[in-house]
Design a protein around this motif. Structure first.
Motif, PDB file in Angstrom:
ATOM      1  N   ARG A  57      14.592  19.165 -16.008  1.00 58.36           N
ATOM      2  CA  ARG A  57      13.463  19.962 -15.529  1.00 58.36           C
ATOM      3  C   ARG A  57      12.191  19.687 -16.326  1.00 58.36           C
ATOM      4  NH1 ARG A  57      14.903  24.730 -12.360  1.00 58.36           N
ATOM      5  NH2 ARG A  57      17.028  24.396 -11.629  1.00 58.36           N
ATOM      6  N   ASP A  58      12.331  18.922 -17.412  1.00 56.82           N
ATOM      7  CA  ASP A  58      11.149  18.540 -18.183  1.00 56.82           C
ATOM      8  C   ASP A  58      10.553  17.235 -17.685  1.00 56.82           C
ATOM      9  OD1 ASP A  58      11.547  20.773 -19.764  1.00 56.82           O
ATOM     10  OD2 ASP A  58      12.828  19.683 -21.189  1.00 56.82           O
ATOM     11  N   LEU A  59      11.140  16.629 -16.667  1.00 53.42           N
ATOM     12  CA  LEU A  59      10.686  15.327 -16.182  1.00 53.42           C
ATOM     13  C   LEU A  59       9.285  15.441 -15.580  1.00 53.42           C
ATOM     14  CD1 LEU A  59      11.657  12.358 -15.673  1.00 53.42           C
ATOM     15  CD2 LEU A  59      12.311  13.132 -13.387  1.00 53.42           C
ATOM     16  N   GLN A  60       8.431  14.475 -15.912  1.00 56.06           N
ATOM     17  CA  GLN A  60       7.078  14.395 -15.375  1.00 56.06           C
ATOM     18  C   GLN A  60       6.894  13.066 -14.651  1.00 56.06           C
ATOM     19  OE1 GLN A  60       4.983  17.043 -15.654  1.00 56.06           O
ATOM     20  NE2 GLN A  60       6.633  18.111 -16.784  1.00 56.06           N
ATOM     21  N   ALA A  61       5.875  13.005 -13.788  1.00 55.02           N
ATOM     22  CA  ALA A  61       5.634  11.784 -13.019  1.00 55.02           C
ATOM     23  C   ALA A  61       5.393  10.592 -13.935  1.00 55.02           C
ATOM     24  CB  ALA A  61       4.456  11.979 -12.076  1.00 55.02           C
ATOM     25  N   GLU A  62       4.719  10.830 -15.078  1.00 54.48           N
ATOM     26  CA  GLU A  62       4.422   9.712 -15.977  1.00 54.48           C
ATOM     27  C   GLU A  62       5.669   9.170 -16.670  1.00 54.48           C
ATOM     28  OE1 GLU A  62       2.889  13.607 -17.861  1.00 54.48           O
ATOM     29  OE2 GLU A  62       2.819  12.586 -15.918  1.00 54.48           O
ATOM     30  N   ASP A  63       6.796   9.899 -16.585  1.00 53.41           N
ATOM     31  CA  ASP A  63       8.047   9.411 -17.166  1.00 53.41           C
ATOM     32  C   ASP A  63       8.732   8.379 -16.277  1.00 53.41           C
ATOM     33  OD1 ASP A  63       7.788  11.123 -19.355  1.00 53.41           O
ATOM     34  OD2 ASP A  63       8.750  12.774 -18.266  1.00 53.41           O
ATOM     35  N   LEU A  64       8.231   8.210 -15.052  1.00 49.30           N
ATOM     36  CA  LEU A  64       8.894   7.342 -14.083  1.00 49.30           C
ATOM     37  C   LEU A  64       8.008   6.166 -13.706  1.00 49.30           C
ATOM     38  CD1 LEU A  64      10.385  10.018 -11.648  1.00 49.30           C
ATOM     39  CD2 LEU A  64      11.534   8.886 -13.560  1.00 49.30           C
ATOM     40  N   GLU A  65       8.651   5.077 -13.338  1.00 53.02           N
ATOM     41  CA  GLU A  65       7.972   3.905 -12.813  1.00 53.02           C
ATOM     42  C   GLU A  65       8.488   3.652 -11.395  1.00 53.02           C
ATOM     43  OE1 GLU A  65       7.185  -0.608 -14.332  1.00 53.02           O
ATOM     44  OE2 GLU A  65       9.283  -0.012 -14.077  1.00 53.02           O
ATOM     45  N   LEU A  66       7.583   3.616 -10.425  1.00 52.76           N
ATOM     46  CA  LEU A  66       7.935   3.363  -9.032  1.00 52.76           C
ATOM     47  C   LEU A  66       7.489   1.962  -8.649  1.00 52.76           C
ATOM     48  CD1 LEU A  66       8.794   4.189  -6.122  1.00 52.76           C
ATOM     49  CD2 LEU A  66       6.481   5.104  -5.834  1.00 52.76           C
ATOM     50  N   VAL A  67       8.449   1.149  -8.188  1.00 53.98           N
ATOM     51  CA  VAL A  67       8.150  -0.216  -7.759  1.00 53.98           C
ATOM     52  C   VAL A  67       8.553  -0.337  -6.293  1.00 53.98           C
ATOM     53  CG1 VAL A  67       8.655  -2.659  -8.093  1.00 53.98           C
ATOM     54  CG2 VAL A  67       8.516  -1.125 -10.072  1.00 53.98           C
ATOM     55  N   GLY A  70       8.317  -5.054  -5.120  1.00 51.11           N
ATOM     56  CA  GLY A  70       7.998  -5.828  -6.303  1.00 51.11           C
ATOM     57  C   GLY A  70       6.743  -5.417  -7.034  1.00 51.11           C
ATOM     58  N   LYS A  71       5.997  -4.414  -6.537  1.00 53.64           N
ATOM     59  CA  LYS A  71       4.745  -4.005  -7.174  1.00 53.64           C
ATOM     60  C   LYS A  71       4.786  -2.509  -7.492  1.00 53.64           C
ATOM     61  CE  LYS A  71       1.914  -7.576  -4.994  1.00 53.64           C
ATOM     62  NZ  LYS A  71       0.699  -7.878  -4.199  1.00 53.64           N
ATOM     63  N   GLU A  72       4.236  -2.176  -8.643  1.00 57.95           N
ATOM     64  CA  GLU A  72       4.243  -0.776  -9.066  1.00 57.95           C
ATOM     65  C   GLU A  72       3.263   0.031  -8.235  1.00 57.95           C
ATOM     66  OE1 GLU A  72       3.801   1.979 -13.102  1.00 57.95           O
ATOM     67  OE2 GLU A  72       3.735  -0.220 -13.234  1.00 57.95           O
ATOM     68  N   ARG A  73       3.669   1.247  -7.865  1.00 60.72           N
ATOM     69  CA  ARG A  73       2.823   2.173  -7.118  1.00 60.72           C
ATOM     70  C   ARG A  73       2.642   3.454  -7.917  1.00 60.72           C
ATOM     71  NH1 ARG A  73       3.284   0.820  -1.564  1.00 60.72           N
ATOM     72  NH2 ARG A  73       3.370  -1.455  -1.511  1.00 60.72           N
ATOM     73  N   GLU A  74       1.545   4.124  -7.656  1.00 63.19           N
ATOM     74  CA  GLU A  74       1.264   5.389  -8.325  1.00 63.19           C
ATOM     75  C   GLU A  74       2.070   6.513  -7.680  1.00 63.19           C
ATOM     76  OE1 GLU A  74      -2.430   8.541  -9.090  1.00 63.19           O
ATOM     77  OE2 GLU A  74      -2.701   6.728  -7.850  1.00 63.19           O
ATOM     78  N   ILE A  75       2.695   7.331  -8.506  1.00 64.09           N
ATOM     79  CA  ILE A  75       3.381   8.537  -8.025  1.00 64.09           C
ATOM     80  C   ILE A  75       2.352   9.657  -7.986  1.00 64.09           C
ATOM     81  CG2 ILE A  75       5.199  10.215  -8.503  1.00 64.09           C
ATOM     82  CD1 ILE A  75       6.745   8.008  -9.931  1.00 64.09           C
ATOM     83  N   VAL A  76       2.056  10.138  -6.782  1.00 65.86           N
ATOM     84  CA  VAL A  76       1.013  11.153  -6.653  1.00 65.86           C
ATOM     85  C   VAL A  76       1.560  12.564  -6.809  1.00 65.86           C
ATOM     86  CG1 VAL A  76      -0.399   9.669  -5.206  1.00 65.86           C
ATOM     87  CG2 VAL A  76       1.227  11.225  -4.125  1.00 65.86           C
ATOM     88  N   ALA A  77       2.882  12.729  -6.657  1.00 65.46           N
ATOM     89  CA  ALA A  77       3.474  14.059  -6.831  1.00 65.46           C
ATOM     90  C   ALA A  77       4.945  13.903  -7.151  1.00 65.46           C
ATOM     91  CB  ALA A  77       3.293  14.910  -5.583  1.00 65.46           C
ATOM     92  N   LEU A  78       5.448  14.763  -8.029  1.00 61.76           N
ATOM     93  CA  LEU A  78       6.863  14.810  -8.385  1.00 61.76           C
ATOM     94  C   LEU A  78       7.283  16.270  -8.342  1.00 61.76           C
ATOM     95  CD1 LEU A  78       9.344  13.163  -9.398  1.00 61.76           C
ATOM     96  CD2 LEU A  78       8.643  13.804 -11.715  1.00 61.76           C
ATOM     97  N   ASP A  79       8.116  16.641  -7.336  1.00 60.61           N
ATOM     98  CA  ASP A  79       8.486  18.040  -7.108  1.00 60.61           C
ATOM     99  C   ASP A  79       9.983  18.225  -7.294  1.00 60.61           C
ATOM    100  OD1 ASP A  79       5.858  19.096  -6.143  1.00 60.61           O
ATOM    101  OD2 ASP A  79       6.165  17.566  -4.606  1.00 60.61           O
ATOM    102  N   LEU A  80      10.348  19.287  -8.010  1.00 60.53           N
ATOM    103  CA  LEU A  80      11.755  19.626  -8.216  1.00 60.53           C
ATOM    104  C   LEU A  80      12.313  20.288  -6.961  1.00 60.53           C
ATOM    105  CD1 LEU A  80      14.094  19.723 -10.298  1.00 60.53           C
ATOM    106  CD2 LEU A  80      13.270  22.013 -10.940  1.00 60.53           C
ATOM    107  N   LEU A  81      13.551  19.905  -6.589  1.00 58.53           N
ATOM    108  CA  LEU A  81      14.198  20.446  -5.399  1.00 58.53           C
ATOM    109  C   LEU A  81      15.254  21.464  -5.791  1.00 58.53           C
ATOM    110  CD1 LEU A  81      14.641  17.156  -3.324  1.00 58.53           C
ATOM    111  CD2 LEU A  81      12.830  18.865  -3.143  1.00 58.53           C
ATOM    112  N   GLY A  82      15.386  22.513  -4.967  1.00 57.80           N
ATOM    113  CA  GLY A  82      16.360  23.567  -5.217  1.00 57.80           C
ATOM    114  C   GLY A  82      17.417  23.638  -4.138  1.00 57.80           C
ATOM    115  N   ASP A  83      17.725  24.847  -3.686  1.00 54.54           N
ATOM    116  CA  ASP A  83      18.787  25.057  -2.707  1.00 54.54           C
ATOM    117  C   ASP A  83      18.547  24.227  -1.447  1.00 54.54           C
ATOM    118  OD1 ASP A  83      19.986  26.798  -4.390  1.00 54.54           O
ATOM    119  OD2 ASP A  83      19.389  28.618  -3.337  1.00 54.54           O
ATOM    120  N   TYR A  84      19.583  23.449  -1.060  1.00 58.24           N
ATOM    121  CA  TYR A  84      19.562  22.642   0.165  1.00 58.24           C
ATOM    122  C   TYR A  84      18.359  21.695   0.210  1.00 58.24           C
ATOM    123  CZ  TYR A  84      22.526  26.642   1.320  1.00 58.24           C
ATOM    124  OH  TYR A  84      23.473  27.637   1.283  1.00 58.24           O
ATOM    125  N   GLY A  85      17.807  21.357  -0.963  1.00 52.17           N
ATOM    126  CA  GLY A  85      16.703  20.410  -0.995  1.00 52.17           C
ATOM    127  C   GLY A  85      15.337  21.015  -0.753  1.00 52.17           C
TER     128      GLY A  85
END
Length: 603
Positions: A57-67, A70-85
């Motif tokens: 639950r401490d994960l932030q968008a800057e902790d991840l790399e999205l490719v 073959g090319k890195e893309r910016e993560i514009v939002a990172l949302d935590l999912l709960g019951d049934y997604g």
């Protein structure tokens, strides 16, 4: 339904601008300018489980790399999912989700009957493999299911069949697993197949069906091996794209570690390419699912211009290596979306639960017709009125439609209307109406579809199943074998008929029916079979036989009727045919369950 592109359209139409110019101001200028802004977002669900003691639950968008491609893309939002997604915080009750109680999940137990067999495990027979998997499922439900978790049961015997709707009560789920393990339509289904095209198509169609249900779905695929020929990358790409669109994640269930067999890598391959995991045993699976449901995130990013029409591969990685990331391999392109016909096929898989009606149905190869190995057969249907169902008293007729297909050929189509005294008898006596429809069937896999509905369409039920029709037996052979549970009047004659379910109440004595061709005169041959308790191989009860008909020709083929020479206690049993009558054709296993005295078996 498709998460490929979510459009946010902001329109500014007919905007009015007024300026204070004093008492003699001009009328406001009205413009017909329309400004439209389109923002395309691609969203994918990932699992980010920590490799150390950190909380996901401490994960932030800057902790991840999205490719992507073959090319890195910016993560514009990172949302935590709960019951049934659902997004955590989207609903008031989601705010209470804490570390002690994981979010509720939706689990699809998918018994891949085509690949539950002894390809990887040598001498392990198919019924033993099935028993291990069903016991795994029961242990998981009894010991690890949490409040608000939902479970659905699905089988694959030529095409996916959704056997139940969502169930939350553990006792109800275990009872449904017990019934499914001995369901004749599944146990005797033909598991042989020439190629895997139908398997891939069926799995994509199942994903489309599951997409009709809200939220994330975790499909637990129970099998032991790869499809023949490995895993085509093109099929994996199309499947993973459909899974993402319908929010389905596949996990592999390997319950064979305590058996002498090679670890089936196919369970890992499909799971990893669909964003899932492979589970070894119930305890390990429960722990992994805990982490999966706690650590599900929704990643959003802007696609490039060509992304909407070209397949693109994802790769999400942890920049600091502290998280294990699982996500789908591809997303679905516009060209890869299901056609209207495929959407209808997917809807057909959805269970249509009884609104006042319940059905049992099966195909009975009665005797060979002598024409190219075909059988004179009966489509057997039993229609039940559910008790205490509102609106049943106003129902004046029930229409039953029956369709039988041999692959793409229509083998039979029938309609029967139940009304008048027949319907009154069903109400008063609370019994089923038995129907029999004659037709001719060739050996192979046959599809049976039954739909029943009232005249006002307020009550309805449907059933869709597959049955393997064997080759007619030669001298010294028998088949098919089946369990019978009652006698039915067919064509003016009282005839024992096959059981259409796999369960008996405590105290009931089963009987077995087999079409046999003796190798010599009937009087010179004695047939002795047995039934064996699945969990205890030492518990065996003999079964004696007699010919059901008095044939003029003492070497003529006919039906043998067998009865156990002793009582059977509760549990799952398997019928073992006579050793001096070789069973003709595949898929002739007869398994049944005897319920405990306190259980109520739905008949």
């Amino acid at each position: 339904m498709v998460l490929l592109a979510r459009l946010l359209v902001v329109g500014l139409t007919g905007c009015c601008f007024a300026f204070a110019l004093g008492e003699n101001e001009d009328p406001p200028v009205r413009s017909d300018l329309r400004e439209e802004v389109q923002v395309r977002l691609i969203q994918l669900e990932i699992t980010a489980t920590p490799r150390d003691d950190a909380s996901c639950r401490d994960l932030q968008a800057e902790d991840l790399e999205l490719v992507v491609a073959g090319k890195e893309r910016e993560i514009v939002a990172l949302d935590l999912l709960g019951d049934y997604g659902a997004l955590v915080g989207a609903y008031p009750e989601d705010k209470a989700v804490g570390e002690q109680l994981r979010p509720a999940g939706q689990f699809v137990f998918y018994f891949d009957e085509w690949h539950i067999r002894d390809l990887c495990c040598g001498d392990l027979p198919r019924h033993r493999a099935r028993s291990i998997l069903f016991e795994w499922a029961r242990d998981f439900v009894r010991d690890h299911l949490q409040p608000r978790d939902r479970v659905m049961l699905v089988t694959f015997t030529g095409w996916p069949t959704i056997k139940t709707g969502w169930m939350e009560d553990p006792d109800e789920i275990v009872a449904a697993l017990d019934a499914l393990e001995v369901d004749p339509a599944v146990v005797t289904a033909n598991i042989e197949h020439a190629n895997d095209d139908a398997w891939w198509d069926g799995l994509r169609s199942l994903a489309s069906s599951l997409g009709r249900y809200d939220g994330s779905k975790h499909l637990l695929r129970m099998a032991d091996c790869d499809p023949k020929g490995g895993w085509p990358s093109s099929e994996l790409s199309k499947l993973s794209g459909r899974l993402l669109a319908e929010r389905v994640t596949i996990h592999g269930v390997n319950a064979f570690l305590h058996e002498p067999c090679v670890d089936p890598s196919g369970l890992s391959t499909l799971a990893l390419n669909s964003g899932g995991f492979k589970f070894m045993q119930p305890n390990h699976a429960a722990k992994d699912l805990e982490a999966i449901l706690r650590c599900r995130y929704l990643v959003s990013f802007y696609p490039k211009k060509k992304d909407a029409s070209r397949a693109r591969q994802f790769r999400v990685r942890s920049r600091n290596g502290r998280y294990r990331i699982a996500t789908l391999m591809n997303y679905e392109t516009i060209e890869g979306r299901p056609t209207e016909e495929q959407e209808r096929d997917a809807l057909f898989l959805l269970p249509h639960w009884s609104d006042g009606l319940r059905l049992e149905a099966g195909l009975w190869p009665l005797r060979p017709s002598g024409k190219r190995g075909a059988w004179r057969s009966l489509a057997l249907v039993r229609v039940y009125l559910e008790e205490d169902e509102p609106g049943l008293e106003e129902t004046d007729e029930i229409t039953v439609d029956v369709i039988v297909r041999e692959r793409s050929r229509l083998a039979g189509e029938f309609r029967k209307v139940i009304s008048g005294s027949q319907l009154s008898a069903m109400r008063i006596e609370g019994r089923a109406k038995a129907l029999a429809f004659p037709l001719e069937l060739k050996p192979g896999n046959c599809e049976l579809v039954v739909v029943a509905s009232s005249g006002d369409s307020k009550t309805a039920a449907s059933l869709h199943t597959n049955t393997a029709i064997p080759e007619p037996p030669d001298p010294g052979q028998a088949g098919p074998w089946m369990r019978i549970d009652r006698v039915t009047r067919i064509g003016g004659q009282v005839t024992p008929t096959p059981a259409l379910d796999g369960q008996l109440s405590a105290g009931e004595q089963p009987m077995f029916l087999g079409y046999a061709c003796p190798s010599g005169p009937r009087a010179s041959e004695a047939y002795l079979a047995s039934v064996k308790k699945s969990a205890e191989s030492s518990v065996v009860v003999p079964v004696s036989f007699h010919w059901l008909d008095q044939a003029r020709d003492s070497t003529a083929c006919g039906w043998l009727l067998g009865t156990p020479l002793g009582s059977l206690d509760q549990g799952i049993w398997e019928f073992l045919p006579p050793e001096n009558l070789f069973t003709a054709g595949p898929g002739q296993t007869v398994r049944f369950r005897i319920a405990a005295p306190r259980e109520l078996v739905d008949r």
